[in-house]
Design a protein around this motif. Structure first.
Motif, PDB file in Angstrom:
ATOM      1  N   MET A   1       0.813  -1.220   0.000  1.00  0.00           N
ATOM      2  CA  MET A   1       0.000   0.000   0.000  1.00  0.00           C
ATOM      3  C   MET A   1       0.841   1.262   0.000  1.00  0.00           C
ATOM      4  O   MET A   1       0.401   2.311  -0.459  1.00  0.00           O
ATOM      5  CB  MET A   1      -0.929   0.017   1.208  1.00  0.00           C
ATOM      6  CG  MET A   1      -2.077  -0.978   1.112  1.00  0.00           C
ATOM      7  SD  MET A   1      -3.101  -0.723  -0.346  1.00  0.00           S
ATOM      8  CE  MET A   1      -3.726   0.884  -0.027  1.00  0.00           C
ATOM      9  N   SER A   2       2.066   1.168   0.546  1.00  0.00           N
ATOM     10  CA  SER A   2       2.903   2.365   0.610  1.00  0.00           C
ATOM     11  C   SER A   2       3.205   2.892  -0.785  1.00  0.00           C
ATOM     12  O   SER A   2       3.361   4.112  -0.985  1.00  0.00           O
ATOM     13  CB  SER A   2       4.199   2.062   1.363  1.00  0.00           C
ATOM     14  OG  SER A   2       4.916   1.019   0.720  1.00  0.00           O
ATOM     15  N   PHE A   3       3.302   1.970  -1.753  1.00  0.00           N
ATOM     16  CA  PHE A   3       3.564   2.399  -3.134  1.00  0.00           C
ATOM     17  C   PHE A   3       2.430   3.295  -3.632  1.00  0.00           C
ATOM     18  O   PHE A   3       2.660   4.378  -4.175  1.00  0.00           O
ATOM     19  CB  PHE A   3       3.705   1.161  -4.027  1.00  0.00           C
ATOM     20  CG  PHE A   3       3.912   1.501  -5.473  1.00  0.00           C
ATOM     21  CD1 PHE A   3       5.179   1.747  -5.974  1.00  0.00           C
ATOM     22  CD2 PHE A   3       2.825   1.580  -6.349  1.00  0.00           C
ATOM     23  CE1 PHE A   3       5.365   2.065  -7.319  1.00  0.00           C
ATOM     24  CE2 PHE A   3       3.007   1.900  -7.682  1.00  0.00           C
ATOM     25  CZ  PHE A   3       4.281   2.145  -8.176  1.00  0.00           C
ATOM     26  N   TYR A   4       1.179   2.869  -3.452  1.00  0.00           N
ATOM     27  CA  TYR A   4       0.039   3.633  -3.929  1.00  0.00           C
ATOM     28  C   TYR A   4      -0.174   4.904  -3.107  1.00  0.00           C
ATOM     29  O   TYR A   4      -0.634   5.921  -3.625  1.00  0.00           O
ATOM     30  CB  TYR A   4      -1.216   2.763  -3.910  1.00  0.00           C
ATOM     31  CG  TYR A   4      -1.130   1.632  -4.906  1.00  0.00           C
ATOM     32  CD1 TYR A   4      -1.320   1.877  -6.258  1.00  0.00           C
ATOM     33  CD2 TYR A   4      -0.841   0.331  -4.492  1.00  0.00           C
ATOM     34  CE1 TYR A   4      -1.234   0.845  -7.196  1.00  0.00           C
ATOM     35  CE2 TYR A   4      -0.746  -0.702  -5.421  1.00  0.00           C
ATOM     36  CZ  TYR A   4      -0.934  -0.436  -6.774  1.00  0.00           C
ATOM     37  OH  TYR A   4      -0.824  -1.455  -7.678  1.00  0.00           O
ATOM     38  N   THR A   5       0.168   4.832  -1.826  1.00  0.00           N
ATOM     39  CA  THR A   5       0.079   6.042  -1.005  1.00  0.00           C
ATOM     40  C   THR A   5       1.042   7.099  -1.511  1.00  0.00           C
ATOM     41  O   THR A   5       0.679   8.276  -1.678  1.00  0.00           O
ATOM     42  CB  THR A   5       0.401   5.709   0.467  1.00  0.00           C
ATOM     43  OG1 THR A   5      -0.533   4.753   0.943  1.00  0.00           O
ATOM     44  CG2 THR A   5       0.337   6.957   1.326  1.00  0.00           C
ATOM     45  N   SER A   6       2.286   6.704  -1.780  1.00  0.00           N
ATOM     46  CA  SER A   6       3.273   7.654  -2.297  1.00  0.00           C
ATOM     47  C   SER A   6       2.915   8.116  -3.706  1.00  0.00           C
ATOM     48  O   SER A   6       3.186   9.249  -4.097  1.00  0.00           O
ATOM     49  CB  SER A   6       4.669   7.022  -2.292  1.00  0.00           C
ATOM     50  OG  SER A   6       5.064   6.712  -0.979  1.00  0.00           O
ATOM     51  N   LEU A   7       2.287   7.192  -4.467  1.00  0.00           N
ATOM     52  CA  LEU A   7       1.878   7.571  -5.816  1.00  0.00           C
ATOM     53  C   LEU A   7       0.827   8.684  -5.780  1.00  0.00           C
ATOM     54  O   LEU A   7       0.848   9.610  -6.601  1.00  0.00           O
ATOM     55  CB  LEU A   7       1.324   6.348  -6.548  1.00  0.00           C
ATOM     56  CG  LEU A   7       0.883   6.577  -8.005  1.00  0.00           C
ATOM     57  CD1 LEU A   7       2.055   7.050  -8.843  1.00  0.00           C
ATOM     58  CD2 LEU A   7       0.274   5.307  -8.586  1.00  0.00           C
TER      59      LEU A   7
ATOM     60  N   ALA B   1      10.279  13.877  -2.620  1.00  0.00           N
ATOM     61  CA  ALA B   1      10.111  13.024  -1.439  1.00  0.00           C
ATOM     62  C   ALA B   1       9.208  11.844  -1.740  1.00  0.00           C
ATOM     63  O   ALA B   1       9.487  10.697  -1.339  1.00  0.00           O
ATOM     64  CB  ALA B   1       9.548  13.851  -0.290  1.00  0.00           C
ATOM     65  N   ASN B   2       8.102  12.083  -2.446  1.00  0.00           N
ATOM     66  CA  ASN B   2       7.203  10.984  -2.791  1.00  0.00           C
ATOM     67  C   ASN B   2       7.849  10.024  -3.786  1.00  0.00           C
ATOM     68  O   ASN B   2       7.642   8.811  -3.719  1.00  0.00           O
ATOM     69  CB  ASN B   2       5.891  11.537  -3.357  1.00  0.00           C
ATOM     70  CG  ASN B   2       4.974  12.073  -2.277  1.00  0.00           C
ATOM     71  OD1 ASN B   2       4.319  11.316  -1.577  1.00  0.00           O
ATOM     72  ND2 ASN B   2       4.938  13.398  -2.145  1.00  0.00           N
ATOM     73  N   ALA B   3       8.635  10.575  -4.706  1.00  0.00           N
ATOM     74  CA  ALA B   3       9.358   9.703  -5.630  1.00  0.00           C
ATOM     75  C   ALA B   3      10.353   8.832  -4.883  1.00  0.00           C
ATOM     76  O   ALA B   3      10.529   7.646  -5.198  1.00  0.00           O
ATOM     77  CB  ALA B   3      10.059  10.552  -6.685  1.00  0.00           C
ATOM     78  N   LYS B   4      11.001   9.415  -3.866  1.00  0.00           N
ATOM     79  CA  LYS B   4      11.949   8.648  -3.069  1.00  0.00           C
ATOM     80  C   LYS B   4      11.221   7.561  -2.279  1.00  0.00           C
ATOM     81  O   LYS B   4      11.726   6.427  -2.140  1.00  0.00           O
ATOM     82  CB  LYS B   4      12.689   9.590  -2.113  1.00  0.00           C
ATOM     83  CG  LYS B   4      13.832   8.931  -1.350  1.00  0.00           C
ATOM     84  CD  LYS B   4      14.932   8.506  -2.294  1.00  0.00           C
ATOM     85  CE  LYS B   4      16.117   7.940  -1.531  1.00  0.00           C
ATOM     86  NZ  LYS B   4      17.202   7.459  -2.435  1.00  0.00           N
ATOM     87  N   ALA B   5      10.028   7.875  -1.759  1.00  0.00           N
ATOM     88  CA  ALA B   5       9.256   6.886  -1.018  1.00  0.00           C
ATOM     89  C   ALA B   5       8.859   5.727  -1.924  1.00  0.00           C
ATOM     90  O   ALA B   5       8.882   4.562  -1.512  1.00  0.00           O
ATOM     91  CB  ALA B   5       8.018   7.537  -0.416  1.00  0.00           C
ATOM     92  N   ILE B   6       8.497   6.053  -3.172  1.00  0.00           N
ATOM     93  CA  ILE B   6       8.160   4.989  -4.126  1.00  0.00           C
ATOM     94  C   ILE B   6       9.377   4.128  -4.407  1.00  0.00           C
ATOM     95  O   ILE B   6       9.294   2.885  -4.478  1.00  0.00           O
ATOM     96  CB  ILE B   6       7.604   5.608  -5.414  1.00  0.00           C
ATOM     97  CG1 ILE B   6       6.223   6.210  -5.164  1.00  0.00           C
ATOM     98  CG2 ILE B   6       7.524   4.569  -6.532  1.00  0.00           C
ATOM     99  CD1 ILE B   6       5.646   6.945  -6.340  1.00  0.00           C
ATOM    100  N   GLU B   7      10.533   4.783  -4.560  1.00  0.00           N
ATOM    101  CA  GLU B   7      11.765   4.038  -4.798  1.00  0.00           C
ATOM    102  C   GLU B   7      12.078   3.119  -3.628  1.00  0.00           C
ATOM    103  O   GLU B   7      12.466   1.949  -3.811  1.00  0.00           O
ATOM    104  CB  GLU B   7      12.913   5.008  -5.034  1.00  0.00           C
ATOM    105  CG  GLU B   7      14.237   4.323  -5.323  1.00  0.00           C
ATOM    106  CD  GLU B   7      15.383   5.314  -5.461  1.00  0.00           C
ATOM    107  OE1 GLU B   7      16.539   4.870  -5.614  1.00  0.00           O
ATOM    108  OE2 GLU B   7      15.134   6.530  -5.414  1.00  0.00           O
ATOM    109  N   THR B   8      11.896   3.623  -2.398  1.00  0.00           N
ATOM    110  CA  THR B   8      12.158   2.811  -1.206  1.00  0.00           C
ATOM    111  C   THR B   8      11.215   1.630  -1.137  1.00  0.00           C
ATOM    112  O   THR B   8      11.622   0.489  -0.835  1.00  0.00           O
ATOM    113  CB  THR B   8      12.009   3.676   0.057  1.00  0.00           C
ATOM    114  OG1 THR B   8      12.934   4.767  -0.022  1.00  0.00           O
ATOM    115  CG2 THR B   8      12.285   2.870   1.312  1.00  0.00           C
ATOM    116  N   ALA B   9       9.922   1.857  -1.391  1.00  0.00           N
ATOM    117  CA  ALA B   9       8.950   0.761  -1.380  1.00  0.00           C
ATOM    118  C   ALA B   9       9.301  -0.283  -2.427  1.00  0.00           C
ATOM    119  O   ALA B   9       9.172  -1.497  -2.193  1.00  0.00           O
ATOM    120  CB  ALA B   9       7.550   1.310  -1.616  1.00  0.00           C
TER     121      ALA B   9
END
Length: 416
Positions: free
Chosen positions: A1-7, A396-404
């Motif tokens: 879900m973190s991927f879609y949240t960051s998306l 920041a959101n792109a980085k979160a997607i990368e981390t996920a």
């Protein structure tokens, strides 16, 4: 879900970037109102589960006043306070739009138009300049008349003057192109039946101690003082008393032969009067006391201006001044609800409420400042700061997607 949240956050940051970029791009657009993005969180509904990201609730316009830029044009106006100009897209109707861009002009057929080609609407006024209706259905297009007044052909001239008793008698025969063949001349204008102004000249030539010969020219045509003998033209003779210098003849109006100036469709029948009480020969310089004629010229449009109260006034060459109507100012209960139509124009929606019309400067309606334009209410410094903030949110959101993505990849590697 973190991927879609960051998306969702990435998409939100992208919308924020687009909004700020649009504000910056229109910093020089007159009447433009900046927008801001409004976001809301997507709640999970569970006390043990985080939210599912963000959603774009609205892109809301900010209708605060923009700065003013002074111009040299009388048809440039700015609204100080609340309100919008009312326009229609075509002469056959079309949608009614509202704008604060007051860069106005006249079309080829003299309609008052805004910068986007819309027809500016005005409220009707009576002869005293009072608005007679403030209903949206009563506003109308404004076409500025090119002409003003009812023309009247010249039929009478009245001349009062003093002729010098010391004037010499010219030797050369009369020739209007030879100043030595006459003593004095007077220039004026006469009007034909269509109101056109035609130059006219009267020449005065001394012929004896007590007589003066006068010749009337309308345009380049000499007019005979004897209507029964139009050609060759007969000059008019003024006779004075040898002792007192008083006019002895003619003592009544002299009717000249008809003359048709070039370009006129009907002849002029002019009569000239020299009042005995104010026409004389004396030991003084030549003096034209008065020269009047009863012709009326049609007025041609000289100028158009818009006052602080919105009154559109046209001024004509014959001195006529006409109030043509007051610029309609519209206000809304919720201007934020207006729909953007481009070129700093808006249209009514259910959220904005119906347009309410009023006079400029009245309660609840802004005044009109002529000779100026309202600039976009965009503060470039604030927008650049917002641009940096949106860019960082995006990163920041792109980085979160990368981390996920990396975490998912690590888990998959563990299984193998």
């Amino acid at each position: 879900m973190s991927f879609y949240t960051s998306l969702s956050g990435l998409k939100g940051a992208q919308a924020d970037l687009a909004t700020v970029s649009n504000n910056v791009a229109n910093v020089n657009s007159y009447g433009f109102k900046k927008s801001m993005t409004l976001f809301g969180d997507i709640a999970s509904g569970s006390r043990t589960t985080p939210g599912y990201g963000t959603r774009l609730k609205a892109i809301e316009q900010q209708f605060m006043q923009g700065g003013f830029e002074a111009t040299a044009r009388e048809l440039d106006i700015a609204i100080t306070g609340n309100g919008f100009l009312v326009t229609r897209s075509s002469l056959t109707g079309g949608p009614t739009l509202f704008t604060r861009n007051g860069h106005l002009s006249l079309s080829e057929d003299n309609y008052l138009m805004d910068a986007a080609g819309g027809y500016v609407q005005v409220m009707p006024v009576d002869n005293d300049g009072n608005v007679t209706s403030m209903e949206l259905e009563a506003v109308s297009y404004l076409q500025v008349p090119e002409l003003s007044g009812t023309p009247r052909a010249t039929s009478e001239m009245n001349i009062s003057l003093t002729l010098p008793s010391s004037a010499s008698i010219p030797v050369a025969p009369f020739d209007r192109l030879d100043p030595n063949s006459y003593n004095h001349s007077v220039q004026t204008t006469v009007n034909d039946s269509e109101g056109r102004s035609i130059p006219s000249t009267i020449y005065y030539r001394r012929t004896s101690a007590t007589t003066w010969e006068t010749r009337l020219f309308v345009g380049n045509t000499e007019v005979s003082s004897n209507p029964l003998i139009p050609t060759p033209p007969t000059p008019l003779t003024l006779t004075f008393d040898a002792g007192t210098g008083a006019l002895t003849a003619p003592l009544t109006r002299v009717n000249y032969a008809p003359v048709t100036p070039g370009g006129s469709s009907t002849p002029l029948n002019i009569g000239i009067s020299y009042p005995a009480a104010t026409t004389r020969q004396a030991a003084s310089a030549f003096d034209l006391a008065s020269l009047t004629q009863n012709g009326v010229a049609v007025g041609r449009l000289d100028d158009i201006s818009i006052g602080d109260d919105g009154m559109v006034t046209a001024t004509y060459s014959n001195g006529d001044t006409r109030g043509l109507g007051k610029v309609a100012i519209a206000n809304f209960g919720n201007p934020v609800g207006l729909k953007q139509r481009g070129d700093a124009h808006w249209s009514v929606t259910g959220e904005s409420g119906d347009a309410v019309l009023g006079e400029a400067g009245s309660q609840g309606f802004g005044a009109i400042q002529s000779g100026g334009l309202e600039r976009a209410n965009v503060d470039i410094t604030e927008e650049l700061v917002a641009l940096i903030s949106a860019q960082r949110n995006f990163q920041a959101n792109a980085k979160a997607i990368e981390t996920a993505s990396n975490m998912t990849q690590s888990i998959m590697n563990m299984r193998t």
